[in-house]
Design an enzyme around this catalytic site. Structure first.
Site, PDB file in Angstrom:
ATOM      1  N   ASN A   1       2.251   1.582   4.339  1.00  5.96           N
ATOM      2  CA  ASN A   1       2.588   0.324   5.036  1.00  5.96           C
ATOM      3  C   ASN A   1       2.310   0.408   6.538  1.00  5.96           C
ATOM      4  O   ASN A   1       3.023  -0.183   7.359  1.00  5.96           O
ATOM      5  CB  ASN A   1       4.043  -0.089   4.773  1.00  5.96           C
ATOM      6  CG  ASN A   1       4.380  -1.516   5.194  1.00  5.96           C
ATOM      7  OD1 ASN A   1       5.486  -1.801   5.605  1.00  5.96           O
ATOM      8  ND2 ASN A   1       3.432  -2.424   5.116  1.00  5.96           N
TER       9      ASN A   1
ATOM     10  N   ASP B   1      -8.190   3.877   0.898  1.00  6.78           N
ATOM     11  CA  ASP B   1      -7.248   4.324   1.932  1.00  6.78           C
ATOM     12  C   ASP B   1      -8.040   4.834   3.147  1.00  6.78           C
ATOM     13  O   ASP B   1      -8.779   5.805   3.041  1.00  6.78           O
ATOM     14  CB  ASP B   1      -6.406   5.455   1.321  1.00  6.78           C
ATOM     15  CG  ASP B   1      -5.351   5.966   2.279  1.00  6.78           C
ATOM     16  OD1 ASP B   1      -5.369   5.563   3.453  1.00  6.78           O
ATOM     17  OD2 ASP B   1      -4.513   6.760   1.828  1.00  6.78           O
TER      18      ASP B   1
ATOM     19  N   CYS C   1      -1.426   0.768   7.341  1.00  8.62           N
ATOM     20  CA  CYS C   1      -2.862   0.450   7.459  1.00  8.62           C
ATOM     21  C   CYS C   1      -3.228  -0.799   6.652  1.00  8.62           C
ATOM     22  O   CYS C   1      -3.335  -1.894   7.199  1.00  8.62           O
ATOM     23  CB  CYS C   1      -3.730   1.626   7.007  1.00  8.62           C
ATOM     24  SG  CYS C   1      -3.518   3.117   8.008  1.00  8.62           S
ATOM     25  N   ARG C   2      -3.419  -0.652   5.352  1.00  5.79           N
ATOM     26  CA  ARG C   2      -4.000  -1.737   4.551  1.00  5.79           C
ATOM     27  C   ARG C   2      -3.088  -2.948   4.408  1.00  5.79           C
ATOM     28  O   ARG C   2      -3.525  -4.087   4.637  1.00  5.79           O
ATOM     29  CB  ARG C   2      -4.387  -1.198   3.158  1.00  5.79           C
ATOM     30  CG  ARG C   2      -5.523  -0.205   3.207  1.00  5.79           C
ATOM     31  CD  ARG C   2      -5.645   0.580   1.917  1.00  5.79           C
ATOM     32  NE  ARG C   2      -4.523   1.509   1.736  1.00  5.79           N
ATOM     33  CZ  ARG C   2      -4.344   2.274   0.664  1.00  5.79           C
ATOM     34  NH1 ARG C   2      -5.208   2.206  -0.328  1.00  5.79           N
ATOM     35  NH2 ARG C   2      -3.313   3.106   0.603  1.00  5.79           N
ATOM     36  N   SER C   3      -1.837  -2.727   4.008  1.00  3.50           N
ATOM     37  CA  SER C   3      -0.983  -3.907   3.759  1.00  3.50           C
ATOM     38  C   SER C   3      -0.561  -4.621   5.049  1.00  3.50           C
ATOM     39  O   SER C   3      -0.477  -5.853   5.046  1.00  3.50           O
ATOM     40  CB  SER C   3       0.217  -3.562   2.870  1.00  3.50           C
ATOM     41  OG  SER C   3       1.053  -2.600   3.451  1.00  3.50           O
TER      42      SER C   3
ATOM     43  N   CYS D   1       0.862  -1.190   0.000  1.00  9.16           N
ATOM     44  CA  CYS D   1       0.000   0.000   0.000  1.00  9.16           C
ATOM     45  C   CYS D   1       0.898   1.240   0.000  1.00  9.16           C
ATOM     46  O   CYS D   1       2.076   1.162  -0.361  1.00  9.16           O
ATOM     47  CB  CYS D   1      -0.983  -0.029   1.166  1.00  9.16           C
ATOM     48  SG  CYS D   1      -0.216  -0.028   2.803  1.00  9.16           S
TER      49      CYS D   1
HETATM   50  P1  4NP Z   1      -1.839   2.840   4.015  1.00 11.50           P
HETATM   51  O1  4NP Z   1      -2.517   4.186   4.566  1.00 11.50           O
HETATM   52  O2  4NP Z   1      -1.291   3.165   2.650  1.00 11.50           O
HETATM   53  O3  4NP Z   1      -2.970   1.874   3.967  1.00 11.50           O
HETATM   54  O4  4NP Z   1      -0.758   2.459   5.009  1.00 11.50           O
HETATM   55  C1  4NP Z   1      -1.857   5.409   4.652  1.00 11.50           C
HETATM   56  C2  4NP Z   1      -1.000   5.648   5.706  1.00 11.50           C
HETATM   57  C3  4NP Z   1      -0.385   6.887   5.821  1.00 11.50           C
HETATM   58  C4  4NP Z   1      -0.639   7.870   4.888  1.00 11.50           C
HETATM   59  C5  4NP Z   1      -1.500   7.632   3.835  1.00 11.50           C
HETATM   60  C6  4NP Z   1      -2.103   6.392   3.713  1.00 11.50           C
HETATM   61  N1  4NP Z   1      -0.016   9.136   5.018  1.00 11.50           N
HETATM   62  O5  4NP Z   1      -0.406  10.071   4.286  1.00 11.50           O
HETATM   63  O6  4NP Z   1       0.876   9.311   5.882  1.00 11.50           O
END
Ligand code: 4NP
Length: 164
Positions: free
Chosen positions: A14, A129, A16-18, A11
């Protein structure tokens, strides 16, 4: 035979989703005693959260479903493609980034969208997201990941069978 197959969920951050996909998948392969044959990791296309634990809201949602998240933020490297049998992007934006860093055209058959395995995707292939949203977004991600991981496991079992 000592064959292994290796999957990486990717993702943006790294955190949340992954990491959730990694945690749900780890629990699944442990239940089937396949942890020595199927190796699992996750990564981000960004470097923003390298070394960080999963977002506390994602951890909380996972815990509410008895899933423990143990990953630490890592940025995906082009060289990772060689090692992986399957790289699953959590949305189109991350797929595009991975496609651009893909070192060789023949590695194309390793890279897919995670939700292309979702039996209930209705043509929507992005895991949204959840980072800037509320708790329901995290639960929504959990539901998608929970129903999709068994299909990913079926695919990897086939890959494993073809290797042995
Ligand atoms: P992820 O979510 O891609 O599922 O880990 C996010 C985590 C952090 C951010 C964006 C999406 N960020 O903007 O810091």
């Amino acid at each position: 035979m000592n064959s292994t197959v290796e999957v990486c969920f990717v993702c943006l951050g790294n955190i949340c989703r992954s990491p959730l996909a990694q945690g749900v998948f780890e629990a699944l392969i442990k239940k089937e005693n396949l942890q020595n044959q199927i190796l699992v990791s996750s990564a981000g296309t960004s470097h923003w959260h390298v070394g960080n634990p999963p977002d506390s809201r994602m951890q909380q949602t996972a815990r509410s479903h008895n899933v423990l998240l143990t990953s630490r933020g890592r940025q995906f490297q082009a060289s990772d493609f060689k090692q992986m049998d399957l790289v699953l992007a959590m949305d189109h934006s991350n797929l595009n980034i991975l496609q651009q860093m893909r070192p060789e055209a023949e590695l194309q058959d390793k890279l897919f969208l995670f939700r292309s395995f979702d039996p209930d995707n209705n043509g929507d292939l992005d895991v949204p997201d959840p980072y800037y949203g509320g708790d329901q977004g995290f639960e929504n991600v959990y539901q998608m990941v929970e129903r999709t991981c068994p299909k990913v496991l079926d695919h990897l079992k086939t890959q494993l069978a073809n290797k042995t």
